[in-house]
Scaffold this active site. Sequence first.
Site, PDB file in Angstrom:
ATOM      1  N   ASP A 138      -9.396  11.155   9.191  1.00 27.23           N
ATOM      2  CA  ASP A 138      -9.237  10.622   7.844  1.00 27.23           C
ATOM      3  C   ASP A 138     -10.009   9.309   7.691  1.00 27.23           C
ATOM      4  O   ASP A 138      -9.454   8.293   7.297  1.00 27.23           O
ATOM      5  CB  ASP A 138      -7.753  10.420   7.550  1.00 27.23           C
ATOM      6  CG  ASP A 138      -7.501  10.228   6.066  1.00 27.23           C
ATOM      7  OD1 ASP A 138      -8.373  10.624   5.263  1.00 27.23           O
ATOM      8  OD2 ASP A 138      -6.452   9.673   5.708  1.00 27.23           O
TER       9      ASP A 138
ATOM     10  N   GLY B  77      -0.387   8.932   2.158  1.00 25.37           N
ATOM     11  CA  GLY B  77       0.134  10.206   2.621  1.00 25.37           C
ATOM     12  C   GLY B  77       1.298  10.073   3.583  1.00 25.37           C
ATOM     13  O   GLY B  77       2.171  10.935   3.633  1.00 25.37           O
ATOM     14  N   PHE B  78       1.336   9.015   4.334  1.00 25.41           N
ATOM     15  CA  PHE B  78       2.399   8.876   5.306  1.00 25.41           C
ATOM     16  C   PHE B  78       3.594   8.117   4.762  1.00 25.41           C
ATOM     17  O   PHE B  78       4.613   8.026   5.413  1.00 25.41           O
ATOM     18  CB  PHE B  78       1.898   8.125   6.542  1.00 25.41           C
ATOM     19  CG  PHE B  78       1.143   8.990   7.472  1.00 25.41           C
ATOM     20  CD1 PHE B  78       1.800   9.985   8.175  1.00 25.41           C
ATOM     21  CD2 PHE B  78      -0.214   8.827   7.644  1.00 25.41           C
ATOM     22  CE1 PHE B  78       1.116  10.798   9.039  1.00 25.41           C
ATOM     23  CE2 PHE B  78      -0.902   9.640   8.513  1.00 25.41           C
ATOM     24  CZ  PHE B  78      -0.243  10.633   9.212  1.00 25.41           C
TER      25      PHE B  78
ATOM     26  N   GLY C  34       0.832  -1.198   0.000  1.00 23.59           N
ATOM     27  CA  GLY C  34       0.000   0.000   0.000  1.00 23.59           C
ATOM     28  C   GLY C  34       0.855   1.230   0.000  1.00 23.59           C
ATOM     29  O   GLY C  34       2.066   1.167   0.213  1.00 23.59           O
TER      30      GLY C  34
END
Length: 871
Positions: free
Chosen positions: A636, A523-524, A520
């Site tokens: 989120d 954003g992080f 995966g």
Amino acid sequence: MEFILFFLILSLSSIPVFGFTLTEFVYPNFTASNFQFVDSTGSFLVSRNGTFKAAIFNPGPEQVNFYLCVIHAESNTIIWSANGDAPVSTSGIMRLTKNGISITEKDGSFKWSTPPLKLAVYAMQLTEVGNLLLLDQFNGTLWQSFNNPTDTIVIGQKLRVGMMLSSAIAGDDLSTGRYRLSLTTSDAMLQWQGLTYWKLSMETKAYTNSNYAVEYMSVNQTGLYLFGQGGSVVVIMVNLLQSTFRIAKLDGSGQLIVISFVGSDIKRDFVGPVDGCRVPYACGGLGVCTSDVLSDNPKCSCPANFNLGSHNSSSCVPSDSSYSLPVSCHSTNHSNLSNYSSMLYIGLGYGMDYFTTDFTKPFRDGVNLSICQNLCSVDCSCLGIFYANLSGSCYKLEDEIGSIMLRTSRNDDLLGFVKTLVGVSTTLENNDNFDQEAEDFPLVAIVILPFTGIFLLMALGFILWIRSRPQRMGKIESKISQPSSPSSENLDAFSIPGLPVRFQYKQLKAATDNFKTQIGTGGFGAVYKGVLPDNTVVAVKKIINLGIQGQRDFCTEIAIIGNIHHINLVKLKGFCAQGRQRLLVYEYMNRGSLDRTLFGHAPVLEWQERVEIALGSARGLAYLHSGCEQKIVHCDVKPENILLHDNFQAKISDFGLSKLLNREESSLFTTMRGTRGYLAPEWLTSSAISDKTDVYSFGMVLLEIVSGRKNCSLRTLSHSLDDSATGDHSSSLSAQGLVYFPLFALEMHEQGRYLELADPKLEGRVSGGDVEKFVRIALCCVHEEPCLRPTMVSVVSMLEGEIPPTAPRMESLNFLRFYGRRFSEASNVEEAGGQIDAMLYPQANTSHTTSRSISNAYFSYISSQQISGPR
Ligand SMILES: *[C@@H]1O[C@H](CO)[C@@H](O)[C@H](O)[C@H]1NC(C)=O
Ligand SMILES: *[C@@H]1O[C@H](CO)[C@@H](O)[C@H](O)[C@H]1NC(C)=O
Ligand SMILES: *[C@@H]1O[C@H](CO)[C@@H](O)[C@H](O)[C@H]1NC(C)=O
Ligand SMILES: *[C@@H]1O[C@H](CO)[C@@H](O)[C@H](O)[C@H]1NC(C)=O
Ligand SMILES: *[C@@H]1O[C@H](CO)[C@@H](O)[C@H](O)[C@H]1NC(C)=O
Ligand SMILES: *[C@@H]1O[C@H](CO)[C@@H](O)[C@H](O)[C@H]1NC(C)=O
Ligand SMILES: *[C@@H]1O[C@H](CO)[C@@H](O)[C@H](O)[C@H]1NC(C)=O
Ligand SMILES: *[C@@H]1O[C@H](CO)[C@@H](O)[C@H](O)[C@H]1NC(C)=O
Ligand SMILES: *[C@@H]1O[C@H](CO)[C@@H](O)[C@H](O)[C@H]1NC(C)=O
Ligand SMILES: *[C@@H]1O[C@H](CO)[C@@H](O)[C@H](O)[C@H]1NC(C)=O
């Protein structure tokens, strides 16, 4: 044979009132003892329909302590006791005279009695609601147990302002315990040593209904209430499931528990505080309490440099016996301190908190640590301090120290210190010796006793405990390392008193086979599959883009996140903070994220599976919002962050991470996340972000779960187009048949055509009623006005069917029409989501903060794939 008969006769003869029939009334010159009655519970009085009985009763397994009790017959629950602090033996006697009730031992020694009464007693009655009455000859009540409650109230009983409940020590020892429930004119509160540690109004399940002065508390079949205005106004209420019999009890654990009984089934309807660690003495004096959601009992340990005393006690004492804990001068055991040459403050380590810091004002504000310690040193009732560095707030722990909690509130940089007395051997002269001893304690300050009236700051010492080996999970290490010196940014130097394992970078590199299998991205940073040496499969998230603030807060946040355990939250198994590397190790979820299952080519999700997923995610979020001591707003919520395990067990991932970003980054971050259409309107106006922001996103996810399509996707609604029979054209349909699904859902809700919203892939394997329930809940969640959105706790209740879904409020949903129009317009122009979303939130473009508009413009260039958050 004769032998047996003989014994039978003998035993019969020892029961003088054999054949005694239980009645509702007894009259003076009546005596009773346990030993006197055939009924093993020793009951001598029963309410009219047998719901309650009064007995001389022994609740424990050993037949030693007998109490005069009122007992709920069916559940065998004691709801009132007379002589809790003065039990009698099996031959102890209760006597009813015209002066009232008295309880004595067989030899006549006094144990308990009712207070002097105005008139002579005519009768004693046990009523059908469990009230034990002393009546005069005119049926007037002289005394009643309801006005002298012990630890329980029942339906029909009023706990009035000024009355209180006291916990019993244990279920079989009814002596008065440590905790009190008292009622003020505004709230019900729990107290320990006169200090409040819980208020009913703070509970998420409690609704404050009016501002009238509270007069009494009561429970009934449908809830727990504080009433005002003579009972005509509910001030605070906790709605509970209907139950014919329930009690509210201040448990020996220090929690207020509402219990309902259905036959022999016992159900806890309500527990406050939910977290046992919020109870001041949960782990004894100085014990460190760790919540364990899987069991009701909190886990206890001693802080670093303390251990359980050699004496048979539940309190922690300094491991080094040359240090001792002082006794408060308010205590009867206070000893003269002059034999001790100095006091020493032992630091409790990083991440500790104390219950009073939430409920009492600091003793002093704006002072430095040494002043705070001095304030404690001159106060013989002060046993320790908590000090908030940023605000300079100084809290004194007086008279008795309770349990220490692992800190959960993020912004409080609390430091705890325990005052200890140093043994006689230590004097000012032999400093070397002193230093040696002090080395065992990574203490912060040593204060010499005020012999001369001058406080001398002797030493400021910080010891860094370099810890390289991974901590064991699930158990707090007995030695919690001290905070590094304030200026030190060396995160490698201290470990966290939380639960996750600390890994070395090379360990994770090996586990992921040098970050080979990426599963995966977001954003992080990227997520990789890994296998630990013990063969557990994990997901390793390699964090990038962490600002300086994020680097610093990393460990604090990990300690908090790692401490959160819930079946519907992805478990953080470990982390790595080495150099600039920040990695998180999560449990591996074998079914991937919800978006793949829902929107991808996976086998269609059956409705029941969707219900499970919705309920699981709602429970996870509800826990984040209210189950943990510190409210965690996810920020989120979207299908990518809902991971699935076997049996469609849903788990929320990435919670707590938004805090790692500083404000600028997080507004950028969240703006970009909002491009996916789960972003609540308040992100883009200047209103506050709260848990209700997550509720909005959850509502959007719920709609997607219903429809099996993305709310903002450009796919057409096939069956709506086909459906030429329906005459009126929805305004949500643009020229090309593009649909902003939330608006379509609103319109179908208005027309009552719920089945049209269901995922066509279900091919009708769902009822209109089921869809209606989901859609109603979802629409309530996406109310524009955050305060009109339900809490996640009530969303869970609605999904479970415990409370009916409330009716969506049209005035707070009309913004969807506007969004829908923008969506249609945008979809004519652009193909990807970014632009659409930028247009969906027009306020953002005129926003006061430049960062927002910049970020919005910036992110409209990024394809929606890149934008998708981490998973
Ligand atoms: C009850 O006991 C008192 C004192 O022991 C005695 O004076 C009285 O007569 C008794 N009453 C009855 C009804 O036995
Ligand atoms: C007690 O029993 C009677 C008759 O069985 C019934 O009418 C009455 O409602 C009962 N009272 C209560 C308080 O349950
Ligand atoms: C007292 O109450 C009981 C039952 O409630 C009734 O039977 C009795 O007649 C009453 N006595 C008087 C004096 O009112
Ligand atoms: C319980 O009390 C509340 C508040 O007065 C009331 O609304 C409710 O109807 C009561 N429930 C029952 C079963 O009497
Ligand atoms: C602690 O006290 C209990 C009873 O007071 C006793 O049974 C137990 O053996 C004691 N334990 C130790 C370690 O002294
Ligand atoms: C006070 O001292 C007595 C006897 O010395 C002891 O039993 C009791 O536990 C002590 N109390 C406290 C609070 O230390
Ligand atoms: C301690 O006791 C000594 C003598 O017994 C006395 O002189 C001194 O004042 C006492 N100190 C305190 C702090 O009570
Ligand atoms: C303090 O010292 C005196 C004599 O110096 C002794 O009698 C007393 O027991 C000591 N007190 C404590 C608490 O050690
Ligand atoms: C704390 O404050 C006092 C007075 O404000 C000052 O004298 C002292 O030096 C300070 N101590 C530290 C460690 O900053
Ligand atoms: C305490 O606050 C001061 C400034 O007020 C700061 O320099 C220092 O780093 C803080 N210490 C800790 C341990 O947070």
